[in-house]
Design a protein around this motif. Structure first.
Motif, mmCIF file in Angstrom:
data_model
loop_
_atom_site.group_PDB
_atom_site.id
_atom_site.type_symbol
_atom_site.label_atom_id
_atom_site.label_comp_id
_atom_site.label_asym_id
_atom_site.label_seq_id
_atom_site.Cartn_x
_atom_site.Cartn_y
_atom_site.Cartn_z
ATOM 1 N N ASN A 6 -6.206 -10.936 1.007
ATOM 2 C CA ASN A 6 -6.696 -11.061 -0.512
ATOM 3 C C ASN A 6 -6.680 -9.726 -1.165
ATOM 4 O OD1 ASN A 6 -7.704 -13.532 -1.131
ATOM 5 N ND2 ASN A 6 -9.518 -13.152 0.235
ATOM 6 N N ASN A 7 -5.606 -9.960 -2.345
ATOM 7 C CA ASN A 7 -5.441 -8.814 -3.268
ATOM 8 C C ASN A 7 -5.306 -7.561 -2.690
ATOM 9 O OD1 ASN A 7 -6.326 -10.841 -5.124
ATOM 10 N ND2 ASN A 7 -8.415 -10.220 -4.625
ATOM 11 N N LEU A 8 -4.236 -7.552 -1.835
ATOM 12 C CA LEU A 8 -3.829 -6.444 -1.029
ATOM 13 C C LEU A 8 -2.742 -5.565 -1.929
ATOM 14 C CD1 LEU A 8 -4.090 -5.043 1.829
ATOM 15 C CD2 LEU A 8 -2.139 -6.262 2.443
ATOM 16 N N THR A 9 -3.161 -4.147 -2.061
ATOM 17 C CA THR A 9 -2.611 -3.279 -2.634
ATOM 18 C C THR A 9 -2.364 -1.962 -1.986
ATOM 19 O OG1 THR A 9 -3.396 -4.031 -4.895
ATOM 20 C CG2 THR A 9 -2.432 -1.882 -4.778
ATOM 21 N N LYS A 10 -1.053 -1.545 -1.851
ATOM 22 C CA LYS A 10 -0.874 -0.330 -1.004
ATOM 23 C C LYS A 10 0.247 0.463 -2.107
ATOM 24 C CE LYS A 10 0.391 2.614 2.105
ATOM 25 N NZ LYS A 10 -0.545 3.761 2.413
ATOM 26 N N THR A 11 -0.290 1.676 -1.932
ATOM 27 C CA THR A 11 0.624 2.851 -2.844
ATOM 28 C C THR A 11 0.738 3.868 -1.863
ATOM 29 O OG1 THR A 11 -0.553 1.870 -5.004
ATOM 30 C CG2 THR A 11 1.001 3.968 -5.036
ATOM 31 N N TYR A 12 2.234 4.060 -1.922
ATOM 32 C CA TYR A 12 2.384 5.543 -0.900
ATOM 33 C C TYR A 12 2.039 6.631 -1.841
ATOM 34 C CZ TYR A 12 4.554 2.421 2.708
ATOM 35 O OH TYR A 12 4.514 1.513 3.869
ATOM 36 N N LYS A 13 1.954 7.820 -1.177
ATOM 37 C CA LYS A 13 1.967 9.103 -1.856
ATOM 38 C C LYS A 13 3.093 9.375 -2.690
ATOM 39 C CE LYS A 13 -1.369 11.841 1.170
ATOM 40 N NZ LYS A 13 -1.426 12.361 2.096
ATOM 41 N N SER A 14 4.239 8.806 -2.492
ATOM 42 C CA SER A 14 5.172 9.022 -3.452
ATOM 43 C C SER A 14 4.894 8.404 -4.758
ATOM 44 C CB SER A 14 6.624 8.480 -2.716
ATOM 45 O OG SER A 14 6.408 7.310 -2.368
ATOM 46 N N GLY A 15 4.070 7.839 -4.878
ATOM 47 C CA GLY A 15 3.731 6.791 -5.992
ATOM 48 C C GLY A 15 4.467 5.461 -5.836
ATOM 49 N N ILE A 16 5.095 5.104 -4.802
ATOM 50 C CA ILE A 16 5.846 3.609 -4.934
ATOM 51 C C ILE A 16 4.563 2.672 -4.475
ATOM 52 C CG2 ILE A 16 7.515 2.305 -3.626
ATOM 53 C CD1 ILE A 16 9.162 4.714 -3.272
ATOM 54 N N LYS A 17 4.505 1.869 -5.407
ATOM 55 C CA LYS A 17 3.669 0.567 -4.995
ATOM 56 C C LYS A 17 4.346 -0.403 -4.096
ATOM 57 C CE LYS A 17 -0.130 -0.229 -7.765
ATOM 58 N NZ LYS A 17 -0.701 -0.873 -8.855
ATOM 59 N N ALA A 18 3.944 -0.280 -2.979
ATOM 60 C CA ALA A 18 4.769 -1.158 -1.880
ATOM 61 C C ALA A 18 4.291 -2.515 -2.260
ATOM 62 C CB ALA A 18 4.647 -0.557 -0.438
ATOM 63 N N LEU A 19 2.736 -2.760 -2.287
ATOM 64 C CA LEU A 19 2.093 -4.014 -2.199
ATOM 65 C C LEU A 19 1.461 -4.227 -3.492
ATOM 66 C CD1 LEU A 19 1.217 -4.404 1.498
ATOM 67 C CD2 LEU A 19 3.080 -5.446 0.550
ATOM 68 N N ASN A 20 1.483 -5.136 -4.259
ATOM 69 C CA ASN A 20 0.763 -5.044 -5.614
ATOM 70 C C ASN A 20 -0.072 -6.473 -5.851
ATOM 71 O OD1 ASN A 20 0.130 -4.942 -8.166
ATOM 72 N ND2 ASN A 20 2.128 -4.722 -9.080
ATOM 73 N N ASN A 21 -1.579 -6.192 -5.425
ATOM 74 C CA ASN A 21 -2.136 -7.451 -5.572
ATOM 75 C C ASN A 21 -1.676 -8.798 -4.753
ATOM 76 O OD1 ASN A 21 -4.653 -7.934 -6.642
ATOM 77 N ND2 ASN A 21 -3.941 -8.919 -8.306
ATOM 78 N N LEU A 22 -1.279 -8.417 -3.591
ATOM 79 C CA LEU A 22 -0.608 -9.513 -2.594
ATOM 80 C C LEU A 22 -1.983 -10.405 -1.978
ATOM 81 C CD1 LEU A 22 2.098 -10.185 -1.245
ATOM 82 C CD2 LEU A 22 1.558 -9.252 0.607
ATOM 83 N N SER A 23 -1.645 -11.563 -2.040
ATOM 84 C CA SER A 23 -2.483 -12.726 -1.659
ATOM 85 C C SER A 23 -1.914 -13.806 -0.933
ATOM 86 C CB SER A 23 -3.800 -13.301 -2.576
ATOM 87 O OG SER A 23 -4.359 -12.288 -2.963
ATOM 88 N N PHE A 24 -2.030 -14.276 0.561
ATOM 89 C CA PHE A 24 -1.585 -15.424 0.924
ATOM 90 C C PHE A 24 -2.496 -15.867 2.206
ATOM 91 C CE2 PHE A 24 1.138 -11.975 2.817
ATOM 92 C CZ PHE A 24 0.924 -12.191 3.881
#
Lengths: 311, 378
Positions: A6-24
């Motif tokens: 549910n609504n998974l968001t992961k941003t790396y320290k470099s600023g790259i948003k690898a996962l943006n509000n992911l739900s499945f």
């Protein structure tokens, strides 16, 4: 539900948003495909499910329990085939499988049985005493898979398991995955090879920049786009005048030359092969071979994002 | 137990690590034996020239004058003189040290440089002062009722004070410093095992580590299992190395083998912990860098502890003593040195304290860095 994100968001320290509000959600017994180009967030998603990576927001449940690195009951039932081969060079094929299996199964006799089954499953019976460095790339991959599934997991995560594998071994791996699924395991399969995902998966989500850009069964996905058919005709000599006549046909989306190849894309509906061939005859244009292809997941991705899956 | 056994198998088959942690020190030892084998015959048992300035009558002169390396060689060649002449002799390097006994019987010593001779003089004096102070205290507190003869006997000092005080070495040998530092290096090379074990455990350091981390076996259990296996192998290697030195090359470790083994056991675990700690600390560094850290610490630490030039150790102790506390080879090499040369265990325990402090720091650091079980990135 086997996995619920549910609504998974992961941003790396470099600023790259690898996962943006992911739900499945992944249902029991499913082969669930995570398709996307390199860098779309597939591996990050897998690592979050495995509680290896921290994430800012969202929740992950596996077997209806919140997933954490210390939830050993859940971990007991998960098998993972990582992208990079992870076996010990100092242990033989059988010893490697036994070692990784022993992290899950303490009973010696049961483990022995499981190890033998895993060896048979990946057809490495003739190589049990071989050290990994003596194995070919394909055999090594099969060993890697055996190490991940020997303990009979209920959920198996495969992260691009066929990267750099020869076609023969690739087919063996895909067959094996189907077999594991038939035996009751739920599978999460990530790949940037659309053919594999099409061939294997019951349900597919297509990721781009950490977001779901499309999801559904492969039929759902293909029917969600306007493209119907792609016709490729190998010409003796391309004649530019052909293009205007072909483009004038109803429902034709595009007509282009790629060297000697005429490529015609049309919308949904009847096949345009007969009408295109008729135009070629009218222009007295000779041709050799004709290919017709229905939409692929790449076409779906292309239509949604404007770029190729393998960009 | 199964995991432990498999780790042992895994480590024993790692030919590269077995080479660097056991074969390499053996080869170096052979090389040292060939290179320095005749040092002993070329005059280590040289009598040390000293000057004594007596402001008051003291039996120190008698004690030092009668101290012997062996039946034929006296330890000290003493010149009794005044302070000015003694200083000149010291500046000319005619004597290695000047001992001044003040009118109040306090004893001071002056050196021109740091070296083996100076260390021997200093250790001799320390032991002398400690022993005389102890006797005085006991006599005063017992109001002279204690039998002096019995007391001296118990303190291992003969009545006539002719035996060297505090030197346990029956047969001083300058070559030993090289081998003791080499053992120190071999123990620090346990860091290779420690590093290897951590790399195989940490999800952010290797694919194998990732696979192990996602299993249901507790990470602390895996850490202890892996480190135990590494310790078993490394300690075994070190014991074999010691056996080779003693029985193969005839290197002596004095008369306290259990303490030698204890020192090596602690040193081995310190070496392994050092490798494990630096591997976690330098998580972003390449494997080559991690290997280089242990290699450089072992070789350079060995050099500073006298592996290539024995006197450097004494120079370091005098001029940059801080290095003694941060170089893990130093307390091992000096611990072995003190076990061989000194009857007193003070210096040995001092070195053990330094070594154990390092061990605590490495384990503490490792614990802090290891307890994290999910990561910002992999």
């Amino acid at each position: 539900m086997i996995v619920k994100i549910n609504n998974l968001t992961k941003t790396y320290k470099s600023g790259i948003k690898a996962l943006n509000n992911l739900s499945f959600e992944v249902r029991q017994g499913e082969i669930f495909g995570l398709l996307g180009p390199n860098g779309s967030g597939k591996t990050t998603c897998i690592n979050c499910i495995l509680a290896l990576l921290k994430y800012e927001t969202g929740s992950i449940e596996v077997f209806d329990q919140p997933m954490s690195s210390t939830n050993y009951d859940v971990k007991q039932n998960i098998g993972v085939i990582t992208q990079n081969v992870a076996v010990f060079d100092e242990l033989t094929v059988a010893e490697n499988i036994d070692y990784f299996c022993s992290l899950y199964i303490k009973c010696k006799s049961l483990r022995k049985k499981y190890v033998e089954e895993a060896i048979a499953f990946v057809s490495l019976e003739d190589f049990t005493k071989f050290y990994p460095r003596k194995l070919s790339g394909g055999l090594l991959r099969r060993l890697h898979i055996a190490c991940g599934i020997a303990h009979h997991p209920k959920l198996i995560l495969l992260d691009e398991p066929t990267v750099a594998v020869d076609p023969q071994s690739r087919n063996k791996i895909l067959e094996g995955i189907k077999k594991l699924n038939e035996q009751g395991a739920t599978i999460i399969y990530t790949s940037h090879y659309m053919e594999e995902v099409e061939q294997l998966c019951d349900y597919i989500i297509i990721l781009d920049k950490g977001q779901i850009v499309a999801e559904g069964t492969k039929e759902d996905l293909k029917s969600s786009i306007d493209l119907g058919e792609t016709i490729e005709i190998e010409l003796k000599e391309p004649q530019p005048a052909l293009l205007s006549d072909i483009l004038a046909l109803p429902n034709v989306v595009s007509a282009t030359f790629k060297e000697n190849m005429l490529i015609v894309k049309s919308g949904k509906g009847k096949s345009h092969i007969p009408t295109v061939l008729k135009i070629l005859e009218q222009h007295q244009c000779e041709y050799d071979r004709i290919f017709s292809e229905l939409p692929t997941l790449n076409d779906v991705f292309l239509e949604i994002t404007g770029k190729q899956l393998r960009d | 137990m199964h995991l432990y056994k498999t780790r042992l198998k895994c480590l024993l088959r790692n030919k590269m690590l077995v080479f660097w942690t056991m074969i390499f020190p053996i080869v170096l030892a052979l090389f040292f034996r060939m290179a320095f084998g005749n040092l002993k015959e070329t005059g280590f048992l040289t009598t040390i020239p000293i000057a004594i300035v007596e402001g008051n009558e003291n039996d120190l002169f008698t004690v030092m004058d009668q101290a012997l390396w062996n039946e034929e060689t006296p330890m000290f060649l003493i010149t009794k003189t005044d302070e000015t002449s003694a200083t000149l002799l010291l500046h000319d390097r005619t004597v290695s040290g000047v001992i001044i006994v003040s009118p109040t019987n306090s004893i001071t010593v002056q050196f021109q440089e740091a070296g083996l001779n100076e260390t021997i003089i200093k250790s001799f004096l320390d032991q002398y002062l400690q022993t005389t102070s102890l006797i005085t205290t006991l006599m005063v507190e017992s109001h002279g009722t204690l039998p002096l003869n019995l007391l001296l006997e118990q303190l291992s000092i003969q009545e006539n004070n002719i035996e060297p005080i505090g030197f346990g070495a029956e047969n001083p040998d300058p070559m030993l410093s090289y081998f003791y530092a080499l053992i120190g290096m071999a123990l620090v090379y346990g860091g290779f095992w420690g590093s290897n074990e951590l790399i195989d455990l940490q999800a952010n350091l290797s694919a194998k580590g990732m696979r192990v981390s996602i299993g249901p076996t507790k990470r602390l259990k895996l850490l202890l299992t892996n480190l135990s296996a590494a310790y078993t192998i490394h300690l075994l290697e070190i014991l074999l190395f010691l056996a080779f030195l003693v029985f193969g090359l005839g290197i002596s470790f004095g008369s306290r083998p259990l303490l030698v083994i204890l020192l090596c056991a602690v040193g081995s675990f310190t070496g392994i912990s050092f490798g494990a700690f630096t591997t976690l600390l330098l998580k972003r560094a390449s494997e080559g860098t991690k290997v280089a850290v242990t290699t450089i610490t072992g070789v350079f630490g060995g050099f500073l502890s006298g592996m290539m030039y024995a006197n450097i150790k004494f120079w370091i102790m005098t001029n940059i003593p801080i290095l003694t506390y941060i170089n893990p080879v130093s307390p091992i090499a000096d611990g072995l040195f003190s076990l061989y040369y000194f009857e007193s265990l003070d210096r040995f325990f001092f070195n053990m304290t330094i070594l154990l402090s390092m061990l605590v720091i490495f384990i503490g650091g490792m614990g802090l860095l290891f307890r994290r079980d999910n990561y910002e990135s992999i």
